[in-house]
Design a protein around this motif. Structure first.
Motif, short mmCIF file in Angstrom:
data_model
loop_
_atom_site.label_atom_id
_atom_site.label_comp_id
_atom_site.label_asym_id
_atom_site.label_seq_id
_atom_site.Cartn_x
_atom_site.Cartn_y
_atom_site.Cartn_z
N ALA A 7 0.19 3.73 -9.40
CA ALA A 7 -1.01 2.91 -9.30
C ALA A 7 -1.63 2.65 -10.67
O ALA A 7 -2.16 1.56 -10.94
N SER A 61 0.86 -1.18 0.00
CA SER A 61 0.00 0.00 0.00
C SER A 61 0.89 1.23 0.00
O SER A 61 2.07 1.16 0.40
N LEU A 99 -0.13 8.24 -7.84
CA LEU A 99 -1.19 8.03 -8.82
C LEU A 99 -0.64 7.41 -10.11
O LEU A 99 -1.25 6.49 -10.67
N THR A 108 -8.54 3.87 -3.72
CA THR A 108 -7.82 5.14 -3.68
C THR A 108 -8.62 6.15 -2.86
O THR A 108 -9.82 6.32 -3.08
N THR A 109 -7.93 6.81 -1.94
CA THR A 109 -8.56 7.85 -1.13
C THR A 109 -7.74 9.12 -1.22
O THR A 109 -6.53 9.10 -1.00
N ALA A 132 -12.04 6.60 -6.77
CA ALA A 132 -11.54 7.31 -5.59
C ALA A 132 -12.67 7.81 -4.70
O ALA A 132 -13.77 8.10 -5.16
N LEU A 183 -4.08 3.03 -2.16
CA LEU A 183 -3.38 4.31 -2.27
C LEU A 183 -4.13 5.38 -1.49
O LEU A 183 -5.34 5.53 -1.62
N ILE A 237 -6.54 3.95 -13.00
CA ILE A 237 -6.44 3.57 -11.59
C ILE A 237 -7.63 2.70 -11.21
O ILE A 237 -8.79 3.11 -11.34
#
Length: 251
Positions: free
Chosen positions: A101, A86, A98, A199-200, A225, A111, A195
């Motif tokens: 990923a 991670s 980014l 994702t956050t 995201a 991520l 991606i």
């Protein structure tokens, strides 16, 4: 370890558990930035990898520079961590996370990106930075960067007179690298579309509105995201406040 183009990337690992790699923003490297204090908190839950981005700390550099090299560096560190990890990134380092990923979803398990400063193109700043560095005016390049990010004139003058200023002079060429990874001022559509990992994008509620807006816009541009806000936090986020969220997101 050695990256794809032969650049030596220095890293350290602490703790135990699933691998998490931390990626610095501008002007930071191991021992000089927010990642060591964060690693000290996260090491109770993860094996935490911190590394010096190329041209900083104990890492070497290889010219000519290209933003894609930084994603390769991150993926090489993940390779040293066992091939999958991670990733948490800070500020301009967000663009690197980014890109990595998007390029290798098998390597990046999850991520988290804190306040990626996609605030639009700044061609005048980019041109001035390149010119100052080409002329060898590293101190002026650092000052120009500090002006660009909104540091007050008095604080700039005080820092320029401090012993710590020499450290930033030493890595001043990497300011152009940070500027390059953030072009064209927003996450590239082809990166956002590629991606697929959890994702956050995170912002601090007390940060300047342009940083919060940039983080929100980045999250909206990436189909997978989500957007999180940490109450009371600024761009200088408190590791003790951030860590519980990262444990939830990256475990």
């Amino acid at each position: 370890m050695t990256s794809v183009d032969g650049t030596t990337i220095a890293f350290s690992a602490t703790g135990s558990g699933p691998a998490v790699v931390l990626v610095d923003g501008a002007c930071c490297f191991r021992g000089a930035g927010p990642m060591d204090p964060l690693a000290a908190v996260l090491q109770e839950h993860f094996t935490v990898y911190c590394y010096d981005r190329r041209g900083r700390g104990e890492s070497t550099d290889t010219l000519p520079y290209a933003p894609a090299r930084e994603a390769e560096d991150l993926l090489a560190v993940i390779g040293a961590a066992g091939g999958a990890a991670s990733v948490y990134t800070m500020s301009s380092g967000g663009a690197i996370g980014l890109a990595a990923a998007a390029a290798s979803p098998a390597a990046v398990r999850a991520l988290a990106v804190y306040e990626p400063p996609y605030v639009g193109p700044a061609p005048a700043y980019s041109a001035e930075l390149v010119e100052l560095l080409a002329e060898g005016r590293r101190a002026d390049a650092v000052t120009r960067f500090q002006q660009q990010v909104g540091m007050p004139p008095g604080a700039i003058a005080a820092f320029r007179a401090s012993p710590g200023f020499a450290v930033l002079e030493g890595i001043a060429p990497t300011l152009a690298y940070d500027d390059a990874v953030l072009q064209p001022g927003h996450v590239r559509p082809e990166v956002a579309a590629a991606i697929t990992v959890p994702t956050t994008i995170i912002a601090g509620a007390a940060s300047p509105s342009f940083l919060v807006d940039a983080a929100r816009s980045t999250a909206e541009a990436i189909p997978v995201a989500r957007f999180e806000v940490l109450e009371g936090q600024t761009h200088d986020v408190d590791p003790a406040v951030l860590a519980p969220l990262l444990v939830k997101l990256l475990s």
